[in-house]
Design a protein around this motif. Structure first.
Motif, PDB file in Angstrom:
ATOM      1  N   ASP A  52     -37.643 -16.615   1.205  1.00 43.93           N
ATOM      2  CA  ASP A  52     -38.246 -15.740   0.206  1.00 43.93           C
ATOM      3  C   ASP A  52     -39.605 -15.183   0.632  1.00 43.93           C
ATOM      4  O   ASP A  52     -40.328 -14.627  -0.170  1.00 43.93           O
ATOM      5  N   ILE A  53     -39.962 -15.345   1.908  1.00 39.13           N
ATOM      6  CA  ILE A  53     -41.230 -14.820   2.397  1.00 39.13           C
ATOM      7  C   ILE A  53     -41.197 -13.294   2.430  1.00 39.13           C
ATOM      8  O   ILE A  53     -42.180 -12.634   2.104  1.00 39.13           O
ATOM      9  N   GLY A  54     -40.039 -12.752   2.806  1.00 36.63           N
ATOM     10  CA  GLY A  54     -39.901 -11.304   2.887  1.00 36.63           C
ATOM     11  C   GLY A  54     -40.200 -10.628   1.564  1.00 36.63           C
ATOM     12  O   GLY A  54     -40.845  -9.578   1.525  1.00 36.63           O
ATOM     13  N   ASN A  55     -39.747 -11.232   0.458  1.00 34.93           N
ATOM     14  CA  ASN A  55     -40.016 -10.651  -0.860  1.00 34.93           C
ATOM     15  C   ASN A  55     -41.499 -10.642  -1.172  1.00 34.93           C
ATOM     16  O   ASN A  55     -42.019  -9.703  -1.777  1.00 34.93           O
ATOM     17  N   THR A  56     -42.199 -11.695  -0.770  1.00 38.01           N
ATOM     18  CA  THR A  56     -43.638 -11.770  -1.014  1.00 38.01           C
ATOM     19  C   THR A  56     -44.371 -10.683  -0.242  1.00 38.01           C
ATOM     20  O   THR A  56     -45.244 -10.005  -0.785  1.00 38.01           O
ATOM     21  N   VAL A  57     -44.005 -10.495   1.030  1.00 35.45           N
ATOM     22  CA  VAL A  57     -44.626  -9.458   1.853  1.00 35.45           C
ATOM     23  C   VAL A  57     -44.344  -8.084   1.250  1.00 35.45           C
ATOM     24  O   VAL A  57     -45.247  -7.247   1.114  1.00 35.45           O
ATOM     25  N   LYS A  58     -43.101  -7.853   0.860  1.00 31.93           N
ATOM     26  CA  LYS A  58     -42.708  -6.565   0.276  1.00 31.93           C
ATOM     27  C   LYS A  58     -43.449  -6.308  -1.034  1.00 31.93           C
ATOM     28  O   LYS A  58     -43.958  -5.208  -1.268  1.00 31.93           O
ATOM     29  N   GLU A  59     -43.558  -7.336  -1.867  1.00 31.09           N
ATOM     30  CA  GLU A  59     -44.244  -7.192  -3.155  1.00 31.09           C
ATOM     31  C   GLU A  59     -45.709  -6.821  -2.953  1.00 31.09           C
ATOM     32  O   GLU A  59     -46.238  -5.942  -3.632  1.00 31.09           O
ATOM     33  N   ARG A  60     -46.370  -7.475  -2.000  1.00 34.09           N
ATOM     34  CA  ARG A  60     -47.784  -7.163  -1.731  1.00 34.09           C
ATOM     35  C   ARG A  60     -47.944  -5.727  -1.245  1.00 34.09           C
ATOM     36  O   ARG A  60     -48.869  -5.019  -1.645  1.00 34.09           O
ATOM     37  N   LEU A  61     -47.058  -5.304  -0.359  1.00 35.24           N
ATOM     38  CA  LEU A  61     -47.149  -3.946   0.167  1.00 35.24           C
ATOM     39  C   LEU A  61     -46.944  -2.929  -0.949  1.00 35.24           C
ATOM     40  O   LEU A  61     -47.677  -1.941  -1.042  1.00 35.24           O
ATOM     41  N   LEU A  62     -45.982  -3.174  -1.827  1.00 36.29           N
ATOM     42  CA  LEU A  62     -45.734  -2.245  -2.937  1.00 36.29           C
ATOM     43  C   LEU A  62     -46.919  -2.201  -3.909  1.00 36.29           C
ATOM     44  O   LEU A  62     -47.264  -1.134  -4.424  1.00 36.29           O
ATOM     45  N   ARG A  63     -47.547  -3.346  -4.146  1.00 39.75           N
ATOM     46  CA  ARG A  63     -48.734  -3.362  -5.013  1.00 39.75           C
ATOM     47  C   ARG A  63     -49.867  -2.559  -4.383  1.00 39.75           C
ATOM     48  O   ARG A  63     -50.612  -1.862  -5.074  1.00 39.75           O
ATOM     49  N   LEU A  64     -49.979  -2.651  -3.079  1.00 42.49           N
ATOM     50  CA  LEU A  64     -51.019  -1.902  -2.373  1.00 42.49           C
ATOM     51  C   LEU A  64     -50.736  -0.402  -2.453  1.00 42.49           C
ATOM     52  O   LEU A  64     -51.642   0.403  -2.666  1.00 42.49           O
ATOM     53  N   ILE A  65     -49.485  -0.034  -2.306  1.00 46.67           N
ATOM     54  CA  ILE A  65     -49.113   1.383  -2.420  1.00 46.67           C
ATOM     55  C   ILE A  65     -49.398   1.890  -3.824  1.00 46.67           C
ATOM     56  O   ILE A  65     -49.870   3.013  -4.004  1.00 46.67           O
ATOM     57  N   ASP A  66     -49.159   1.046  -4.832  1.00 44.43           N
ATOM     58  CA  ASP A  66     -49.407   1.449  -6.223  1.00 44.43           C
ATOM     59  C   ASP A  66     -50.850   1.887  -6.448  1.00 44.43           C
ATOM     60  O   ASP A  66     -51.104   2.764  -7.270  1.00 44.43           O
ATOM     61  N   VAL A  67     -51.806   1.258  -5.750  1.00 47.52           N
ATOM     62  CA  VAL A  67     -53.201   1.651  -5.966  1.00 47.52           C
ATOM     63  C   VAL A  67     -53.511   2.999  -5.321  1.00 47.52           C
ATOM     64  O   VAL A  67     -54.548   3.597  -5.611  1.00 47.52           O
ATOM     65  N   LEU A  68     -52.622   3.490  -4.475  1.00 48.50           N
ATOM     66  CA  LEU A  68     -52.820   4.796  -3.853  1.00 48.50           C
ATOM     67  C   LEU A  68     -52.216   5.928  -4.669  1.00 48.50           C
ATOM     68  O   LEU A  68     -52.650   7.070  -4.572  1.00 48.50           O
ATOM     69  N   VAL A  69     -51.202   5.614  -5.449  1.00 48.93           N
ATOM     70  CA  VAL A  69     -50.428   6.650  -6.140  1.00 48.93           C
ATOM     71  C   VAL A  69     -51.061   6.951  -7.496  1.00 48.93           C
ATOM     72  O   VAL A  69     -51.258   6.055  -8.320  1.00 48.93           O
ATOM     73  N   GLU A  70     -51.380   8.196  -7.715  1.00 50.74           N
ATOM     74  CA  GLU A  70     -51.928   8.625  -9.003  1.00 50.74           C
ATOM     75  C   GLU A  70     -50.842   8.521 -10.076  1.00 50.74           C
ATOM     76  O   GLU A  70     -49.655   8.756  -9.800  1.00 50.74           O
ATOM     77  N   GLU A  71     -51.265   8.189 -11.286  1.00 57.46           N
ATOM     78  CA  GLU A  71     -50.304   8.140 -12.387  1.00 57.46           C
ATOM     79  C   GLU A  71     -49.729   9.540 -12.600  1.00 57.46           C
ATOM     80  O   GLU A  71     -50.457  10.534 -12.614  1.00 57.46           O
ATOM     81  N   GLY A  72     -48.425   9.618 -12.736  1.00 56.00           N
ATOM     82  CA  GLY A  72     -47.764  10.900 -12.940  1.00 56.00           C
ATOM     83  C   GLY A  72     -47.661  11.746 -11.677  1.00 56.00           C
ATOM     84  O   GLY A  72     -47.342  12.931 -11.751  1.00 56.00           O
ATOM     85  N   ALA A  73     -47.949  11.139 -10.515  1.00 52.97           N
ATOM     86  CA  ALA A  73     -47.890  11.888  -9.251  1.00 52.97           C
ATOM     87  C   ALA A  73     -46.464  12.351  -8.990  1.00 52.97           C
ATOM     88  O   ALA A  73     -45.503  11.651  -9.328  1.00 52.97           O
ATOM     89  N   PRO A  74     -46.311  13.520  -8.373  1.00 54.00           N
ATOM     90  CA  PRO A  74     -44.967  13.987  -8.030  1.00 54.00           C
ATOM     91  C   PRO A  74     -44.321  13.061  -6.991  1.00 54.00           C
ATOM     92  O   PRO A  74     -45.022  12.330  -6.281  1.00 54.00           O
ATOM     93  N   LEU A  75     -43.021  13.132  -6.933  1.00 50.93           N
ATOM     94  CA  LEU A  75     -42.267  12.285  -6.014  1.00 50.93           C
ATOM     95  C   LEU A  75     -42.735  12.459  -4.569  1.00 50.93           C
ATOM     96  O   LEU A  75     -42.849  11.489  -3.819  1.00 50.93           O
TER      97      LEU A  75
END
Length: 197
Positions: A122-145
């Motif tokens: 389950d290490i892969g899920n932890t790494v993936k989750e952290r990366l996605l959380r980091l990406i979330d801080v880059l994406v503006e709310e309501g940003a286009p696809l």
């Protein structure tokens, strides 16, 4: 690697770090499943009892390595969540993440070559989750696809650097600088409001 991470490693002691480094080497060379604690101890030239003092199982070693890598990423996420989503903040997130990933090349080669093990632990899920959380801080709310895709690609440029241009004989630092340049361009395209395709 940040000063904080280096100091944290020094406080833990050299033996624990050496065990982790040797384990990653062996896991990458012959696979996680085929590597025994005895082989790790032999390569370190220590007794198995000395190894047990720090880690009881191979899984303990592997989890500790990912925990150590995850700590500066968690700190970066916390910092980024408290910042305005300006172009400067986004560039700083990319730059800092690149620093964290700088010393993680052997670990990510291990991830790539031992995907079944990583999935089972389950290490892969932890790494993936952290990366996605980091990406979330880059994406503006309501940003286009298209902006969401740019942010994902920017972070993957830094995250995937150990695999990018593997066949290229360019110096590693040149690859890092090129990946960061591409990531910055992708981030800046989200800020400038690049039109949807």
């Amino acid at each position: 690697m940040t000063m904080e991470t280096t100091q944290g490693r020094a406080r833990r002691g050299d033996t624990r770090q050496r065990i982790q480094d040797v384990a990653v080497e062996l896991f990458a060379e012959q696979g996680y499943e085929k590597t025994s604690l005895r082989e790790i101890a032999d390569r370190l030239d220590v007794t198995k009892a000395a190894l047990y003092y720090h880690f009881k199982t191979k899984e303990d070693i592997l989890v500790s390595i990912f925990d150590d890598l995850g700590a500066p990423v968690e700190a970066l996420i916390e910092w980024a969540e408290g910042q305005p989503r300006t172009p400067e903040t986004k560039r700083e997130v990319v730059r800092r993440y690149g620093e964290v990933m700088q010393d993680a090349g052997p670990l990510f080669r291990f991830l790539h070559e031992n995907q079944a093990t990583v999935r089972d632990l389950d290490i892969g899920n932890t790494v993936k989750e952290r990366l996605l959380r980091l990406i979330d801080v880059l994406v503006e709310e309501g940003a286009p696809l298209s902006d969401r895709i740019r942010c994902h690609l920017a972070m993957f440029a830094m995250h995937g650097l150990p695999f990018i241009l593997q066949s290229s004989d360019a110096p590693v630092e040149d690859k890092r600088m090129a990946a960061r340049e591409v990531a910055f361009q992708l981030i800046e395209a989200t800020v400038s409001g690049a039109p949807e395709a």
